[in-house]
Design a protein around this motif. Structure first.
Motif, short mmCIF file in Angstrom:
data_model
loop_
_atom_site.label_atom_id
_atom_site.label_comp_id
_atom_site.label_asym_id
_atom_site.label_seq_id
_atom_site.Cartn_x
_atom_site.Cartn_y
_atom_site.Cartn_z
N GLY A 1 33.39 11.97 -11.09
CA GLY A 1 34.28 13.74 -9.90
C GLY A 1 32.63 14.14 -9.57
O GLY A 1 31.46 14.45 -9.27
N THR A 2 33.89 15.46 -8.91
CA THR A 2 32.65 16.64 -8.45
C THR A 2 33.20 17.49 -9.29
O THR A 2 34.39 18.26 -9.97
N GLY A 3 31.58 17.81 -9.03
CA GLY A 3 31.71 20.09 -9.52
C GLY A 3 30.82 20.72 -9.33
O GLY A 3 30.11 20.19 -8.13
N PRO B 1 25.33 21.02 -7.47
CA PRO B 1 26.66 20.21 -6.96
C PRO B 1 26.16 19.44 -8.56
O PRO B 1 25.16 19.11 -8.56
N ILE B 2 27.20 18.93 -8.61
CA ILE B 2 27.49 17.86 -9.91
C ILE B 2 28.04 16.60 -9.17
O ILE B 2 29.68 16.58 -8.77
N GLU B 3 27.98 15.26 -9.26
CA GLU B 3 28.43 14.33 -8.48
C GLU B 3 27.15 12.49 -8.83
O GLU B 3 26.64 13.29 -9.93
N PRO B 4 27.99 11.91 -9.46
CA PRO B 4 27.82 10.59 -9.74
C PRO B 4 25.93 10.73 -9.96
O PRO B 4 25.68 10.81 -8.78
N GLN C 1 38.39 15.51 -11.37
CA GLN C 1 38.35 15.60 -13.21
C GLN C 1 36.54 15.09 -12.86
O GLN C 1 36.07 13.65 -12.01
N LEU C 2 36.33 14.82 -14.23
CA LEU C 2 34.61 15.09 -14.58
C LEU C 2 34.35 13.56 -15.24
O LEU C 2 34.97 14.13 -16.60
N ARG C 3 33.48 12.91 -15.37
CA ARG C 3 33.27 12.21 -16.55
C ARG C 3 31.94 12.49 -16.64
O ARG C 3 30.92 11.80 -15.93
#
Ligand code: 9YT
Length: 135
Positions: A64-66, A78-81, A100-102
């Motif tokens: 996911g991204t956020g 930034p949040i990414e895998p 959706q983030l995991r």
């Protein structure tokens, strides 16, 4: 040795659900380690402010991204895998989930089970710390 699968946790008390996220707690304090290990899903479109005052948390995004907003510095990340963050200074922070983030999360000390955020965004102190603070 402990062997456990995510599929074993669905619907048990290790599967903690809130309006913004669901946390599957693979390892808890009752498993006898200093840390707990969680597989957390953060729902798309949510924004969650947190402020762990009794725990250090490492968070590793696998889906996911956020964005992660650090209230202490004003920085946004930034949040990414493949992105990891460590809250080693009890930083107040907000996670916004674009999709959706995991997240794989490690808490030190281990959480005991049903913790959800209190009104300050914290989890309660572990039992030993609570006992110490009341004396
Ligand atoms: C980053 C985050 O997901 N926080 C909320 C839940 C927490 N990680 C948990 O208890 O697993």
């Amino acid at each position: 040795m402990i062997v456990r699968r995510l599929t074993d946790l669905a619907g048990t008390d290790r599967d903690v659900k809130t309006p913004n996220w669901r946390s599957r707690r693979l390892l808890l304090a009752s498993d006898g380690q200093a840390y707990s290990l969680h597989d957390t899903v953060i729902y798309a479109g949510t924004s969650t402010e947190m402020w762990y005052q009794h725990h250090v948390e490492a968070v590793y995004c696998i889906e996911g991204t956020g964005t992660l907003f650090d209230h202490e510095t004003g920085e946004e990340h930034p949040i990414e895998p493949g992105m990891m963050y460590l809250l080693d200074g009890n930083e107040r922070h907000t996670v916004r989930a674009e999709t959706q983030l995991r997240m794989i999360c490690v808490f030190d000390p281990a959480v005991t089970g049903q913790e959800v955020h209190d009104e300050t965004g914290a989890y309660p102190p572990p039992p030993a710390a609570s006992a110490g603070s009341s004396t």
